[in-house]
Design a protein around this motif. Structure first.
Motif, PDB file in Angstrom:
ATOM      1  N   ALA A 106     -59.158  -2.419 -11.289  1.00 42.12           N
ATOM      2  CA  ALA A 106     -60.267  -3.368 -11.287  1.00 42.12           C
ATOM      3  C   ALA A 106     -59.797  -4.801 -11.063  1.00 42.12           C
ATOM      4  CB  ALA A 106     -61.040  -3.275 -12.596  1.00 42.12           C
ATOM      5  N   VAL A 107     -58.614  -5.130 -11.513  1.00 43.04           N
ATOM      6  CA  VAL A 107     -58.111  -6.505 -11.380  1.00 43.04           C
ATOM      7  C   VAL A 107     -56.938  -6.611 -10.400  1.00 43.04           C
ATOM      8  CG1 VAL A 107     -58.893  -7.261 -13.657  1.00 43.04           C
ATOM      9  CG2 VAL A 107     -56.634  -6.210 -13.411  1.00 43.04           C
ATOM     10  N   GLN A 108     -56.740  -5.570  -9.614  1.00 43.82           N
ATOM     11  CA  GLN A 108     -55.587  -5.545  -8.711  1.00 43.82           C
ATOM     12  C   GLN A 108     -55.648  -6.639  -7.646  1.00 43.82           C
ATOM     13  OE1 GLN A 108     -54.878  -1.651  -7.081  1.00 43.82           O
ATOM     14  NE2 GLN A 108     -52.702  -1.828  -7.547  1.00 43.82           N
ATOM     15  N   ALA A 109     -56.809  -6.901  -7.049  1.00 45.29           N
ATOM     16  CA  ALA A 109     -56.925  -7.926  -6.009  1.00 45.29           C
ATOM     17  C   ALA A 109     -56.595  -9.304  -6.564  1.00 45.29           C
ATOM     18  CB  ALA A 109     -58.321  -7.913  -5.414  1.00 45.29           C
ATOM     19  N   ALA A 110     -57.154  -9.614  -7.743  1.00 39.81           N
ATOM     20  CA  ALA A 110     -56.868 -10.908  -8.374  1.00 39.81           C
ATOM     21  C   ALA A 110     -55.389 -11.002  -8.736  1.00 39.81           C
ATOM     22  CB  ALA A 110     -57.729 -11.107  -9.608  1.00 39.81           C
ATOM     23  N   SER A 111     -54.817  -9.883  -9.169  1.00 43.99           N
ATOM     24  CA  SER A 111     -53.414  -9.853  -9.548  1.00 43.99           C
ATOM     25  C   SER A 111     -52.521 -10.085  -8.314  1.00 43.99           C
ATOM     26  CB  SER A 111     -53.084  -8.514 -10.189  1.00 43.99           C
ATOM     27  OG  SER A 111     -51.726  -8.455 -10.527  1.00 43.99           O
ATOM     28  N   GLN A 112     -52.890  -9.498  -7.164  1.00 42.53           N
ATOM     29  CA  GLN A 112     -52.121  -9.704  -5.942  1.00 42.53           C
ATOM     30  C   GLN A 112     -52.192 -11.156  -5.486  1.00 42.53           C
ATOM     31  OE1 GLN A 112     -53.683  -6.766  -3.256  1.00 42.53           O
ATOM     32  NE2 GLN A 112     -52.228  -5.195  -3.920  1.00 42.53           N
ATOM     33  N   ALA A 113     -53.369 -11.773  -5.632  1.00 39.75           N
ATOM     34  CA  ALA A 113     -53.513 -13.178  -5.267  1.00 39.75           C
ATOM     35  C   ALA A 113     -52.637 -14.045  -6.170  1.00 39.75           C
ATOM     36  CB  ALA A 113     -54.973 -13.610  -5.364  1.00 39.75           C
ATOM     37  N   LYS A 114     -52.653 -13.737  -7.467  1.00 40.05           N
ATOM     38  CA  LYS A 114     -51.830 -14.488  -8.421  1.00 40.05           C
ATOM     39  C   LYS A 114     -50.338 -14.287  -8.096  1.00 40.05           C
ATOM     40  CE  LYS A 114     -52.064 -16.996 -12.119  1.00 40.05           C
ATOM     41  NZ  LYS A 114     -52.554 -18.354 -12.009  1.00 40.05           N
ATOM     42  N   GLY A 115     -49.972 -13.069  -7.714  1.00 42.67           N
ATOM     43  CA  GLY A 115     -48.585 -12.781  -7.329  1.00 42.67           C
ATOM     44  C   GLY A 115     -48.176 -13.587  -6.107  1.00 42.67           C
ATOM     45  N   GLY A 116     -49.097 -13.732  -5.147  1.00 44.65           N
ATOM     46  CA  GLY A 116     -48.818 -14.537  -3.962  1.00 44.65           C
ATOM     47  C   GLY A 116     -48.579 -15.993  -4.314  1.00 44.65           C
ATOM     48  N   GLU A 117     -49.399 -16.509  -5.254  1.00 45.01           N
ATOM     49  CA  GLU A 117     -49.205 -17.896  -5.703  1.00 45.01           C
ATOM     50  C   GLU A 117     -47.855 -18.064  -6.384  1.00 45.01           C
ATOM     51  OE1 GLU A 117     -52.438 -18.930  -8.284  1.00 45.01           O
ATOM     52  OE2 GLU A 117     -53.945 -18.460  -6.764  1.00 45.01           O
ATOM     53  N   ARG A 118     -47.480 -17.110  -7.235  1.00 46.95           N
ATOM     54  CA  ARG A 118     -46.188 -17.173  -7.931  1.00 46.95           C
ATOM     55  C   ARG A 118     -45.031 -17.128  -6.926  1.00 46.95           C
ATOM     56  NH1 ARG A 118     -47.292 -13.063 -12.953  1.00 46.95           N
ATOM     57  NH2 ARG A 118     -48.532 -14.509 -14.190  1.00 46.95           N
ATOM     58  N   TYR A 119     -45.186 -16.285  -5.908  1.00 45.12           N
ATOM     59  CA  TYR A 119     -44.143 -16.180  -4.894  1.00 45.12           C
ATOM     60  C   TYR A 119     -43.994 -17.497  -4.139  1.00 45.12           C
ATOM     61  CZ  TYR A 119     -41.388 -14.427  -0.976  1.00 45.12           C
ATOM     62  OH  TYR A 119     -40.414 -14.245  -0.035  1.00 45.12           O
ATOM     63  N   ASP A 120     -45.111 -18.121  -3.807  1.00 41.36           N
ATOM     64  CA  ASP A 120     -45.056 -19.416  -3.125  1.00 41.36           C
ATOM     65  C   ASP A 120     -44.353 -20.454  -3.994  1.00 41.36           C
ATOM     66  OD1 ASP A 120     -46.330 -18.375  -0.924  1.00 41.36           O
ATOM     67  OD2 ASP A 120     -48.327 -19.121  -1.499  1.00 41.36           O
ATOM     68  N   ARG A 121     -44.648 -20.471  -5.299  1.00 40.20           N
ATOM     69  CA  ARG A 121     -43.976 -21.406  -6.216  1.00 40.20           C
ATOM     70  C   ARG A 121     -42.478 -21.102  -6.307  1.00 40.20           C
ATOM     71  NH1 ARG A 121     -48.498 -20.590  -9.724  1.00 40.20           N
ATOM     72  NH2 ARG A 121     -47.155 -19.489 -11.180  1.00 40.20           N
ATOM     73  N   PHE A 122     -42.161 -19.803  -6.308  1.00 43.65           N
ATOM     74  CA  PHE A 122     -40.756 -19.401  -6.323  1.00 43.65           C
ATOM     75  C   PHE A 122     -40.033 -19.938  -5.088  1.00 43.65           C
ATOM     76  CE2 PHE A 122     -37.729 -16.319  -4.509  1.00 43.65           C
ATOM     77  CZ  PHE A 122     -36.710 -16.404  -5.440  1.00 43.65           C
ATOM     78  N   LEU A 123     -40.640 -19.793  -3.911  1.00 47.17           N
ATOM     79  CA  LEU A 123     -40.012 -20.291  -2.682  1.00 47.17           C
ATOM     80  C   LEU A 123     -39.836 -21.808  -2.718  1.00 47.17           C
ATOM     81  CD1 LEU A 123     -41.678 -18.131   0.127  1.00 47.17           C
ATOM     82  CD2 LEU A 123     -39.389 -17.904  -0.847  1.00 47.17           C
ATOM     83  N   GLU A 124     -40.820 -22.515  -3.249  1.00 50.00           N
ATOM     84  CA  GLU A 124     -40.698 -23.975  -3.378  1.00 50.00           C
ATOM     85  C   GLU A 124     -39.552 -24.337  -4.312  1.00 50.00           C
ATOM     86  OE1 GLU A 124     -44.481 -25.495  -4.650  1.00 50.00           O
ATOM     87  OE2 GLU A 124     -45.513 -24.739  -2.869  1.00 50.00           O
ATOM     88  N   ALA A 125     -39.469 -23.655  -5.447  1.00 47.77           N
ATOM     89  CA  ALA A 125     -38.394 -23.930  -6.405  1.00 47.77           C
ATOM     90  C   ALA A 125     -37.030 -23.609  -5.793  1.00 47.77           C
ATOM     91  CB  ALA A 125     -38.605 -23.122  -7.687  1.00 47.77           C
ATOM     92  N   LEU A 126     -36.945 -22.500  -5.068  1.00 47.49           N
ATOM     93  CA  LEU A 126     -35.700 -22.133  -4.410  1.00 47.49           C
ATOM     94  C   LEU A 126     -35.308 -23.186  -3.375  1.00 47.49           C
ATOM     95  CD1 LEU A 126     -33.436 -20.063  -3.917  1.00 47.49           C
ATOM     96  CD2 LEU A 126     -34.964 -18.942  -2.275  1.00 47.49           C
ATOM     97  N   GLY A 127     -36.279 -23.643  -2.603  1.00 51.83           N
ATOM     98  CA  GLY A 127     -36.000 -24.679  -1.608  1.00 51.83           C
ATOM     99  C   GLY A 127     -35.504 -25.958  -2.255  1.00 51.83           C
ATOM    100  N   ARG A 128     -36.131 -26.369  -3.353  1.00 47.58           N
ATOM    101  CA  ARG A 128     -35.675 -27.577  -4.065  1.00 47.58           C
ATOM    102  C   ARG A 128     -34.258 -27.406  -4.594  1.00 47.58           C
ATOM    103  NH1 ARG A 128     -40.810 -27.333  -6.266  1.00 47.58           N
ATOM    104  NH2 ARG A 128     -39.974 -26.468  -8.199  1.00 47.58           N
ATOM    105  N   ARG A 129     -33.987 -26.242  -5.167  1.00 47.98           N
ATOM    106  CA  ARG A 129     -32.661 -26.008  -5.748  1.00 47.98           C
ATOM    107  C   ARG A 129     -31.589 -25.992  -4.660  1.00 47.98           C
ATOM    108  NH1 ARG A 129     -30.624 -23.819 -10.948  1.00 47.98           N
ATOM    109  NH2 ARG A 129     -28.561 -23.040 -10.475  1.00 47.98           N
ATOM    110  N   LEU A 130     -31.888 -25.351  -3.535  1.00 47.58           N
ATOM    111  CA  LEU A 130     -30.904 -25.313  -2.450  1.00 47.58           C
ATOM    112  C   LEU A 130     -30.678 -26.702  -1.862  1.00 47.58           C
ATOM    113  CD1 LEU A 130     -31.899 -22.021  -0.600  1.00 47.58           C
ATOM    114  CD2 LEU A 130     -29.899 -22.396  -2.051  1.00 47.58           C
ATOM    115  N   ALA A 131     -31.744 -27.508  -1.820  1.00 50.87           N
ATOM    116  CA  ALA A 131     -31.622 -28.850  -1.244  1.00 50.87           C
ATOM    117  C   ALA A 131     -30.881 -29.803  -2.174  1.00 50.87           C
ATOM    118  CB  ALA A 131     -33.008 -29.401  -0.925  1.00 50.87           C
ATOM    119  N   LYS A 132     -31.125 -29.700  -3.476  1.00 49.57           N
ATOM    120  CA  LYS A 132     -30.569 -30.673  -4.415  1.00 49.57           C
ATOM    121  C   LYS A 132     -29.366 -30.157  -5.179  1.00 49.57           C
ATOM    122  CE  LYS A 132     -35.023 -32.835  -5.186  1.00 49.57           C
ATOM    123  NZ  LYS A 132     -36.095 -33.076  -6.126  1.00 49.57           N
ATOM    124  N   GLY A 133     -29.319 -28.855  -5.430  1.00 52.94           N
ATOM    125  CA  GLY A 133     -28.228 -28.304  -6.238  1.00 52.94           C
ATOM    126  C   GLY A 133     -28.469 -28.594  -7.698  1.00 52.94           C
TER     127      GLY A 133
END
Length: 144
Positions: A106-133
Protein backbone atom coordinates in the motif's frame (compact mmCIF):
# COMPACT_ATOMS: atom_id res chain seq x y z
CA UNK A 1 106.75 6.45 -47.17
CA UNK A 2 103.32 7.52 -45.87
CA UNK A 3 100.52 8.12 -48.30
CA UNK A 4 99.72 11.80 -49.04
CA UNK A 5 96.30 11.71 -47.31
CA UNK A 6 97.85 10.22 -44.14
CA UNK A 7 100.26 13.13 -43.88
CA UNK A 8 97.43 15.68 -44.00
CA UNK A 9 95.31 13.93 -41.36
CA UNK A 10 95.69 15.29 -37.84
CA UNK A 11 95.49 12.77 -35.00
CA UNK A 12 93.09 14.99 -33.00
CA UNK A 13 90.70 15.44 -35.91
CA UNK A 14 87.37 13.59 -35.88
CA UNK A 15 87.01 10.67 -38.25
CA UNK A 16 84.20 10.47 -40.79
CA UNK A 17 81.64 7.67 -40.65
CA UNK A 18 78.89 7.02 -43.18
CA UNK A 19 75.84 5.16 -41.97
CA UNK A 20 72.52 4.28 -43.50
CA UNK A 21 69.46 5.03 -41.40
CA UNK A 22 65.88 4.01 -41.80
CA UNK A 23 63.92 7.04 -43.14
CA UNK A 24 61.79 7.22 -39.97
CA UNK A 25 64.88 7.10 -37.74
CA UNK A 26 66.50 9.81 -39.85
CA UNK A 27 63.37 11.96 -39.46
CA UNK A 28 63.45 11.47 -35.68
CA UNK A 29 67.15 12.37 -35.57
CA UNK A 30 66.58 15.48 -37.66
CA UNK A 31 63.60 16.58 -35.54
CA UNK A 32 65.52 16.04 -32.31
CA UNK A 33 68.56 17.91 -33.63
CA UNK A 34 66.37 20.81 -34.81
CA UNK A 35 64.60 21.07 -31.44
CA UNK A 36 67.96 21.12 -29.64
CA UNK A 37 69.48 23.42 -32.24
CA UNK A 38 72.39 21.00 -32.61
CA UNK A 39 73.86 19.20 -35.60
CA UNK A 40 72.74 15.70 -36.48
CA UNK A 41 76.37 14.58 -36.20
CA UNK A 42 76.63 15.85 -32.64
CA UNK A 43 73.38 14.12 -31.62
CA UNK A 44 74.43 10.86 -33.32
CA UNK A 45 77.89 11.04 -31.72
CA UNK A 46 76.37 11.55 -28.25
CA UNK A 47 73.94 8.67 -28.81
CA UNK A 48 76.73 6.33 -29.91
CA UNK A 49 78.93 7.38 -26.98
CA UNK A 50 76.06 6.74 -24.58
CA UNK A 51 75.35 3.37 -26.17
CA UNK A 52 79.00 2.31 -25.93
CA UNK A 53 79.50 3.68 -22.41
CA UNK A 54 80.23 0.90 -19.90
CA UNK A 55 77.78 2.37 -17.37
CA UNK A 56 74.94 2.82 -19.88
CA UNK A 57 73.44 -0.52 -18.91
CA UNK A 58 73.66 0.36 -15.22
CA UNK A 59 71.96 3.73 -15.76
CA UNK A 60 69.21 2.13 -17.81
CA UNK A 61 68.71 -0.58 -15.20
CA UNK A 62 68.56 2.03 -12.41
CA UNK A 63 65.93 3.99 -14.33
CA UNK A 64 63.86 0.84 -14.88
CA UNK A 65 64.16 -0.16 -11.22
CA UNK A 66 63.04 3.32 -10.16
CA UNK A 67 59.97 3.11 -12.42
CA UNK A 68 59.14 -0.41 -11.22
CA UNK A 69 59.39 0.71 -7.59
CA UNK A 70 56.96 3.56 -8.27
CA UNK A 71 54.56 1.19 -10.03
CA UNK A 72 54.82 -1.27 -7.13
CA UNK A 73 53.97 1.44 -4.59
CA UNK A 74 50.99 2.52 -6.70
CA UNK A 75 49.73 -1.07 -6.95
CA UNK A 76 50.10 -1.55 -3.19
CA UNK A 77 48.14 1.66 -2.56
CA UNK A 78 45.42 0.55 -4.98
CA UNK A 79 45.19 -2.86 -3.30
CA UNK A 80 44.83 -1.16 0.09
CA UNK A 81 42.20 1.27 -1.20
CA UNK A 82 40.20 -1.52 -2.82
CA UNK A 83 40.36 -3.51 0.41
CA UNK A 84 39.06 -0.52 2.38
CA UNK A 85 36.27 0.06 -0.15
CA UNK A 86 35.26 -3.61 -0.07
CA UNK A 87 35.11 -3.70 3.73
CA UNK A 88 33.20 -0.40 3.91
CA UNK A 89 30.70 -1.71 1.36
CA UNK A 90 30.32 -5.00 3.24
CA UNK A 91 29.63 -3.18 6.53
CA UNK A 92 27.13 -0.89 4.80
CA UNK A 93 25.30 -3.80 3.14
CA UNK A 94 25.13 -5.81 6.40
CA UNK A 95 23.77 -2.78 8.22
CA UNK A 96 21.28 -1.93 5.49
CA UNK A 97 20.01 -5.50 5.14
CA UNK A 98 19.52 -5.94 8.89
CA UNK A 99 17.85 -2.57 9.50
CA UNK A 100 15.60 -2.17 6.45
CA UNK A 101 12.02 -3.20 7.09
CA UNK A 102 9.77 -4.79 4.49
CA UNK A 103 7.42 -2.22 2.98
CA UNK A 104 3.72 -3.05 2.62
CA UNK A 105 2.37 -2.82 -0.94
CA UNK A 106 0.00 0.00 0.00
CA UNK A 107 2.86 2.41 0.69
CA UNK A 108 5.38 1.04 -1.80
CA UNK A 109 5.07 3.93 -4.32
CA UNK A 110 5.59 6.56 -1.62
CA UNK A 111 8.47 4.50 -0.24
CA UNK A 112 10.14 4.33 -3.68
CA UNK A 113 9.79 8.10 -4.07
CA UNK A 114 11.33 8.61 -0.63
CA UNK A 115 14.14 6.19 -1.58
CA UNK A 116 14.81 8.24 -4.72
CA UNK A 117 15.08 11.41 -2.63
CA UNK A 118 17.49 9.69 -0.21
CA UNK A 119 19.59 8.46 -3.12
CA UNK A 120 19.78 11.96 -4.57
CA UNK A 121 20.93 13.30 -1.17
CA UNK A 122 23.48 10.49 -0.98
CA UNK A 123 24.90 11.47 -4.39
CA UNK A 124 25.11 15.12 -3.33
CA UNK A 125 26.90 14.18 -0.11
CA UNK A 126 29.28 11.91 -2.02
CA UNK A 127 30.02 14.68 -4.51
CA UNK A 128 30.76 17.15 -1.70
CA UNK A 129 33.02 14.67 0.08
CA UNK A 130 34.95 13.82 -3.09
CA UNK A 131 35.33 17.51 -3.92
CA UNK A 132 36.40 18.69 -0.46
CA UNK A 133 37.79 15.62 1.29
CA UNK A 134 39.01 14.16 3.46
CA UNK A 135 38.39 10.82 1.87
CA UNK A 136 38.11 7.53 3.70
CA UNK A 137 41.64 6.51 2.73
CA UNK A 138 43.03 9.59 4.49
CA UNK A 139 41.06 8.82 7.64
CA UNK A 140 42.49 5.30 7.94
CA UNK A 141 46.09 4.86 9.15
CA UNK A 142 48.56 3.58 6.54
CA UNK A 143 49.71 0.66 8.68
CA UNK A 144 46.35 -1.13 8.49
Amino acid sequence: MPEPHEQRERPDRKKRLSVYLDPELMRLLADFADRREQSRSLIAEAAIASFLSPDADERQEAAIVKRLDRIDRNVQRLERDIGIANEAFAIFMRSWLTSTATVPEAVQAASQAKGGERYDRFLEALGRRLAKGPNLRQEIPDDL
